[in-house]
Design a protein around this motif. Sequence first.
Motif, mmCIF file in Angstrom:
data_model
loop_
_atom_site.group_PDB
_atom_site.id
_atom_site.type_symbol
_atom_site.label_atom_id
_atom_site.label_comp_id
_atom_site.label_asym_id
_atom_site.label_seq_id
_atom_site.Cartn_x
_atom_site.Cartn_y
_atom_site.Cartn_z
ATOM 1 N N SER A 1 0.779 -0.851 0.465
ATOM 2 C CA SER A 1 0.317 0.130 0.049
ATOM 3 C C SER A 1 0.953 1.084 0.015
ATOM 4 C CB SER A 1 -1.241 0.071 1.286
ATOM 5 O OG SER A 1 -0.399 0.533 2.309
ATOM 6 N N GLY B 1 0.879 3.368 2.363
ATOM 7 C CA GLY B 1 1.548 4.094 3.373
ATOM 8 C C GLY B 1 2.708 3.313 3.777
ATOM 9 N N ALA C 1 0.810 12.045 -1.227
ATOM 10 C CA ALA C 1 -0.651 11.173 -1.901
ATOM 11 C C ALA C 1 -0.658 10.032 -1.583
ATOM 12 C CB ALA C 1 1.106 10.153 -3.463
ATOM 13 N N LEU C 2 -1.258 10.097 0.019
ATOM 14 C CA LEU C 2 -1.812 9.556 0.683
ATOM 15 C C LEU C 2 -3.077 9.973 0.967
ATOM 16 C CD1 LEU C 2 1.171 8.225 2.850
ATOM 17 C CD2 LEU C 2 1.185 6.911 1.432
ATOM 18 N N ASP C 3 -3.514 8.846 1.666
ATOM 19 C CA ASP C 3 -5.042 9.590 2.598
ATOM 20 C C ASP C 3 -4.595 9.736 3.920
ATOM 21 O OD1 ASP C 3 -5.578 7.409 4.238
ATOM 22 O OD2 ASP C 3 -4.999 6.014 2.749
ATOM 23 N N ALA C 4 -5.550 10.761 4.263
ATOM 24 C CA ALA C 4 -5.602 11.388 5.284
ATOM 25 C C ALA C 4 -5.441 11.018 6.551
ATOM 26 C CB ALA C 4 -7.298 12.231 5.667
ATOM 27 N N GLN C 5 -5.699 9.266 7.131
ATOM 28 C CA GLN C 5 -5.779 8.486 8.336
ATOM 29 C C GLN C 5 -4.072 8.011 8.208
ATOM 30 O OE1 GLN C 5 -8.353 8.465 6.423
ATOM 31 N NE2 GLN C 5 -9.824 8.576 7.791
ATOM 32 N N THR C 6 -3.295 7.168 6.971
ATOM 33 C CA THR C 6 -2.278 6.749 6.592
ATOM 34 C C THR C 6 -1.061 7.971 6.860
ATOM 35 O OG1 THR C 6 -3.765 5.728 5.058
ATOM 36 C CG2 THR C 6 -1.374 5.596 5.355
ATOM 37 N N ARG C 7 -1.376 8.838 6.335
ATOM 38 C CA ARG C 7 -0.781 10.683 7.162
ATOM 39 C C ARG C 7 -0.516 10.803 8.164
ATOM 40 N NH1 ARG C 7 -2.053 15.912 3.287
ATOM 41 N NH2 ARG C 7 -3.082 14.021 2.572
ATOM 42 N N ASP D 1 1.204 21.199 3.418
ATOM 43 C CA ASP D 1 -0.159 21.014 4.316
ATOM 44 C C ASP D 1 0.329 22.029 5.125
ATOM 45 O OD1 ASP D 1 -1.497 20.163 6.269
ATOM 46 O OD2 ASP D 1 -1.475 18.183 5.322
#
Lengths: 300, 290
Positions: B145, B147, B173-179, B203
């Motif tokens: 994945s 992450g 390029a990661l989704d918010a939770q993974t980030r 960010d």
Amino acid sequence: MSSPALVRHPEDSMPAIAEAGPAPGTVPPATPPSFGTVALRWYRLNRGGLRAIAIGIMSLLAFLLVWHLLTTYRVVFFVRFTNVPSPLAVYASFTKAIHDPKFLLHIVLSCRRIVFGFSLAAIVGVPLGLIMGRFKLVHEIVFPVAEVLRPIPAIAWVPMAIMLWPTNEQSIVFITFLGAFFPILINTLHGMSLVDPVLVRAAQCLGARERSIFREVYFPASLPHIFTGLTVGMGVAWVSLIAAEMISGQYGIGYFTWEAYSLVQYPDIALGMIAIGVLGLGSSLLIRGAGQLVMPWRLK
Amino acid sequence: MSEIVTKAPQGHIEVRNFSLSYDSIEGPVAAVTDTQIHVNPGEFVSIVGPSGCGKSTLLNAVAGFLKPTTGIVTVDGERVNGPSAERGMVFQQYSLFPWKTVRENVEFGLKMRGMPRSQRERAARTLLGLAGLDAFEKHYPEKLSGGMKQRVGIVRALATGPKVLLLDEPFGALDAQTRVIMQQILTNMWQRLKISVLFVTHDIDEAIFLSDRVYCMTARPGSIKAEIPIPLERPRQQSMMMSSEFLALRRGLMSLIREESLKAMGGEINDMGMQGLNIELHGHSLADVI
């Protein structure tokens, strides 16, 4: 909403545990699945592949049947099947030919020419493509010449090859080489042009120098395209070989096929063609297998 | 591993009088002008700014991929002349070698250094264990994945024990939770290794949450608009992002960026927010104002 479920859950499971305790032989997860279930699962997972194989076999059989019907009834409908050998006649000449050392010699010699011509093309084409892709000056010098020579079909090289090389054998290998060389070179070059520059940067800031970057990044990154080049090159190598053999050969499966026409051995024409087809298929399968061996990361 | 951890603090990045311009038919086009930044040994510094402001250009110059037109980049007093294993880099596109397994990717830098196979295998396993990736050492990156890929990317960059770690929008390029999880992992590794970090992101929350100090860049041609110390205590928790201190920093940075983004987009400068917050520019500390 969730509280009744939470309350009910232990109530349901408690008696189940109590029953399972004393009762012997109720251990469902440990039971190995029966042969029947395994076979059924295997069938479900491989249904697509099995279907393709079944349809493939039927389609080949249908091809043979149509061929058989067209030749036994000597159909003339724009194309003339009057002199075309039937599949059974071809099969008969095949059983005869496999015991004939001369036929086997034809095949062995053709294969040898392919091995020499194709290997040479790969040995020269892949490194040249890699170097051209890496060093601009080499690219600028070699590319224009390659672009001029590339569109010339290998068969047009036959007279020139006969002049260039002292023996027939050498000129045939040369023509086979030329056929395979350009697809291999061009595809290697294409692969090099597509190497992700970020990967090169990644290697650089991990301490890689020019040689290591070449070996660890450029080469493996280009491999998929190199193998495309090898597959295409192999196909063109066979085309060139057969043409060269028909014109200037004394042996080889191309010569065999042409000779069969001259000697009015019509079944042998089809036999030669089928042999060429099978050899061509076999050699591309070999390359594909080698590709999977060399690029394990591409396996799905 | 222990060798890396107990190393004396180093990794002092210094960028002085820096500018970088590209040649074009109309003459040189400035990407970054008149920029001074520094990262102290063991410090975590972020660069934020509107897209296209040259923050990645600046980072690439520190990595040694780009040569400054004027000015100088040094690490521990030594001039940066090209990429080197002393400056580990993590890329937004992960940039793992697809033809190498996870472990081989991590081993790469050690291999380049000439470490024997068995030794580097052991080192890579240890590092992957720390990142919770031991189960995946034999996988090819394609199977991971986003992450996990970036965790491998970070571990790979750290494997050679670099003095500084440079990250170019690594979690973009990661989704918010993974980030959020990745930020936590990066913070842990940074605190463990006491390494200097230069982190480029757009960010704002990420920059504040991670950094000791944040540089805010102007629109193209980029230069430093403001330098903002982040006095939030460590270890930082996710819950801190709701604190008034955090929100004040966020509001300040937000208005700085918005102004520059509008400039970058060719719009009118909206300085309402600026006046409201009474922010002074260039080199002045925003936190003091707030």
